[in-house]
Design a protein around this motif. Sequence first.
Motif, PDB file in Angstrom:
ATOM      1  N   GLY A 106       0.822  -1.208   0.000  1.00  0.00           N
ATOM      2  CA  GLY A 106       0.000   0.000   0.000  1.00  0.00           C
ATOM      3  C   GLY A 106       0.852   1.252   0.000  1.00  0.00           C
ATOM      4  N   GLY A 107       1.904   1.237   0.818  1.00  0.00           N
ATOM      5  CA  GLY A 107       2.778   2.404   0.868  1.00  0.00           C
ATOM      6  C   GLY A 107       3.389   2.688  -0.496  1.00  0.00           C
ATOM      7  N   ASN A 110       0.810   4.219  -2.781  1.00  0.00           N
ATOM      8  CA  ASN A 110       0.602   5.636  -2.461  1.00  0.00           C
ATOM      9  C   ASN A 110       1.791   6.488  -2.882  1.00  0.00           C
ATOM     10  OD1 ASN A 110      -1.977   5.432  -1.478  1.00  0.00           O
ATOM     11  ND2 ASN A 110      -1.317   4.992   0.605  1.00  0.00           N
ATOM     12  N   PHE A 139      -3.700   7.680   7.463  1.00  0.00           N
ATOM     13  CA  PHE A 139      -2.547   6.786   7.372  1.00  0.00           C
ATOM     14  C   PHE A 139      -2.377   6.359   5.918  1.00  0.00           C
ATOM     15  CE2 PHE A 139      -0.180   2.816   7.551  1.00  0.00           C
ATOM     16  CZ  PHE A 139       0.889   3.210   8.344  1.00  0.00           C
ATOM     17  N   HIS A 140      -1.169   6.606   5.382  1.00  0.00           N
ATOM     18  CA  HIS A 140      -0.948   6.275   3.974  1.00  0.00           C
ATOM     19  C   HIS A 140       0.257   5.378   3.740  1.00  0.00           C
ATOM     20  CE1 HIS A 140      -4.181   8.930   2.926  1.00  0.00           C
ATOM     21  NE2 HIS A 140      -3.584   9.997   3.414  1.00  0.00           N
ATOM     22  N   GLU A 191      -8.475   9.087   2.550  1.00  0.00           N
ATOM     23  CA  GLU A 191      -9.138   7.786   2.697  1.00  0.00           C
ATOM     24  C   GLU A 191     -10.641   8.063   2.752  1.00  0.00           C
ATOM     25  OE1 GLU A 191      -7.052   5.458   6.151  1.00  0.00           O
ATOM     26  OE2 GLU A 191      -6.445   7.545   6.218  1.00  0.00           O
ATOM     27  N   ASP A 224      -7.177   6.863  -1.213  1.00  0.00           N
ATOM     28  CA  ASP A 224      -6.391   5.752  -0.678  1.00  0.00           C
ATOM     29  C   ASP A 224      -7.387   4.688  -0.223  1.00  0.00           C
ATOM     30  OD1 ASP A 224      -5.040   3.943   0.886  1.00  0.00           O
ATOM     31  OD2 ASP A 224      -3.835   5.435   1.939  1.00  0.00           O
ATOM     32  N   VAL A 226      -6.442   1.494   0.179  1.00  0.00           N
ATOM     33  CA  VAL A 226      -5.595   0.355   0.541  1.00  0.00           C
ATOM     34  C   VAL A 226      -6.320  -0.536   1.559  1.00  0.00           C
ATOM     35  CG1 VAL A 226      -3.465  -0.262   1.777  1.00  0.00           C
ATOM     36  CG2 VAL A 226      -3.413   1.457  -0.042  1.00  0.00           C
ATOM     37  N   GLN A 227      -7.022   0.082   2.497  1.00  0.00           N
ATOM     38  CA  GLN A 227      -7.723  -0.725   3.501  1.00  0.00           C
ATOM     39  C   GLN A 227      -9.209  -0.886   3.163  1.00  0.00           C
ATOM     40  OE1 GLN A 227      -7.886  -1.071   8.382  1.00  0.00           O
ATOM     41  NE2 GLN A 227      -6.265   0.067   7.444  1.00  0.00           N
ATOM     42  N   LYS A 253      -3.356  -4.465   0.427  1.00  0.00           N
ATOM     43  CA  LYS A 253      -3.936  -5.316   1.472  1.00  0.00           C
ATOM     44  C   LYS A 253      -4.803  -6.451   0.915  1.00  0.00           C
ATOM     45  CE  LYS A 253      -3.841  -2.195   5.460  1.00  0.00           C
ATOM     46  NZ  LYS A 253      -3.220  -3.010   6.492  1.00  0.00           N
TER      47      LYS A 253
HETATM   48  N1  PLP Z   1      -2.996   3.237   3.296  1.00  0.00           N
HETATM   49  C1  PLP Z   1      -3.893   2.807   4.194  1.00  0.00           C
HETATM   50  C2  PLP Z   1      -5.251   3.423   4.218  1.00  0.00           C
HETATM   51  C3  PLP Z   1      -3.562   1.806   5.083  1.00  0.00           C
HETATM   52  O1  PLP Z   1      -4.447   1.378   5.995  1.00  0.00           O
HETATM   53  C4  PLP Z   1      -2.260   1.230   5.027  1.00  0.00           C
HETATM   54  C5  PLP Z   1      -1.850   0.188   5.981  1.00  0.00           C
HETATM   55  O2  PLP Z   1      -2.402   0.042   7.054  1.00  0.00           O
HETATM   56  C6  PLP Z   1      -1.357   1.726   4.073  1.00  0.00           C
HETATM   57  C7  PLP Z   1      -1.762   2.708   3.215  1.00  0.00           C
HETATM   58  C8  PLP Z   1       0.043   1.175   3.975  1.00  0.00           C
HETATM   59  O3  PLP Z   1       0.020  -0.076   3.384  1.00  0.00           O
HETATM   60  P1  PLP Z   1       1.313  -1.041   3.477  1.00  0.00           P
HETATM   61  O4  PLP Z   1       1.490  -1.348   4.932  1.00  0.00           O
HETATM   62  O5  PLP Z   1       0.939  -2.218   2.629  1.00  0.00           O
HETATM   63  O6  PLP Z   1       2.463  -0.273   2.931  1.00  0.00           O
END
Ligand code: PLP
Length: 404
Positions: A106-107, A110, A139-140, A191, A224, A226-227, A253
């Motif tokens: 996810g990071g 982003n 959180f990204h 998010e 975002d 990711v979650q 994720k």
């Molecule tokens: N973005 C969001 C909304 C997340 O919840 C997370 C992880 O919790 C991330 C990005 C980061 O993802 P990763 O841990 O796979 O880098």
Amino acid sequence: MEETRITRATFDEVFTPNYAPAAKLLERGLGSRVWDVEGTEYIDLSAGIAVNTLGHAAPEMISAVTAQASKIWHHSNAYASEPGIRLARTLVNNTFADKVFLCSSGGEANEAALKLARRFAFDNYGDGKHEIVSFQKAFHGRTLFTVSVGGQPKYTEGFGPVPEGIHHLPYNDLDALADVINERTCAVMVEPVQGEGGLIEGDPVFLQRLRDLCDANGALLIFDEVQSGVGRTGDFYAYMGYGIVPDILTSAKGLGGGIPIGAMLTTNEVAASLVIGTHGSTFGGNPLAASVANAVLDEVLRHGFLERVSEHAALLRAELEGIGDRFGIFSEVRGRGLWLGAVLQGDWVDRSKDVASAAFEAGVMVLRAGPNVVRFAPALNITREELTVGLSRFRRAVETLTLA
Ligand code: PLP
């Protein structure tokens, strides 16, 4: 070579000290059940932080990984193969996007989105349009750029200097927006539902205003997901439930169901700025990871799958509200789909760690979303029986805690 006996104590000897895992080592999982090395069974209502979309050892994923493992695991991005192309095709066919960039987390997705937004502004408007607007508690990810755009100062403390031109505004606050999103803004990253920040749903009016302000100022709207993505909220992606379409969406994720994969989705117009050489990822689109993600998406997009998520979500919410009413421990249960946060109140304020530990003792894995929210994010294919057993164990944990 000397045989090494591995115990939980070995973890502290050999790992950097940035994690503090539970006292028991996990050994295996099946569906929404997990066993530790001593054979104790847990119901998993955490899914590895919203990752194990199809639970543990899902037959569909085992077939996919096994079939691909004897073909080809990895090749560089100087070549292409069917699994990655199929994955991108499925994402394009089922979302607003025209183009996909694959990566491993996810990071990383982003990071790609933020870099693309700056590059798109540079290509189309020249220098000076590089500012990024994001939100408190967001959180990204953990790269330097993504912690800087994230809205939790503790994650950048001591890591500076951080990238410039980032503004953090209060989430869901319409009044704070107007002057900060302006002609210098290249992107707004948000998010649609804040996960780590405490399961806070974006107000539809607020998200629509972000869309409008981005349009008025030539800025890109980055969701975002990711979650929140891949069925977690009961929609394939949460933006679909809001009816607000971003310019860039990030996913990870749950996309891989347990294998590391991330994706950045965007339009043809925006993607045009990622010309050859501008960005890349060694493992992005790796055929082994992509084949597993394809198996996950085949299930999630199968007719009736998301409807069942919503049915089980209603059961989870009702049971948590019942536990809250009975023991007076929660002020509210919030969130969407199989992704709920129970907010602690009274003597239990800021004690999510104690609640999660008591739950684990009682045989159920739950998550925290900050100090004051107990978070639930089970596998999307959890059965009614697994959910019921997990919730009865959670009820017992709360009973033990509150009556102690
Ligand atoms: N973005 C969001 C909304 C997340 O919840 C997370 C992880 O919790 C991330 C990005 C980061 O993802 P990763 O841990 O796979 O880098």
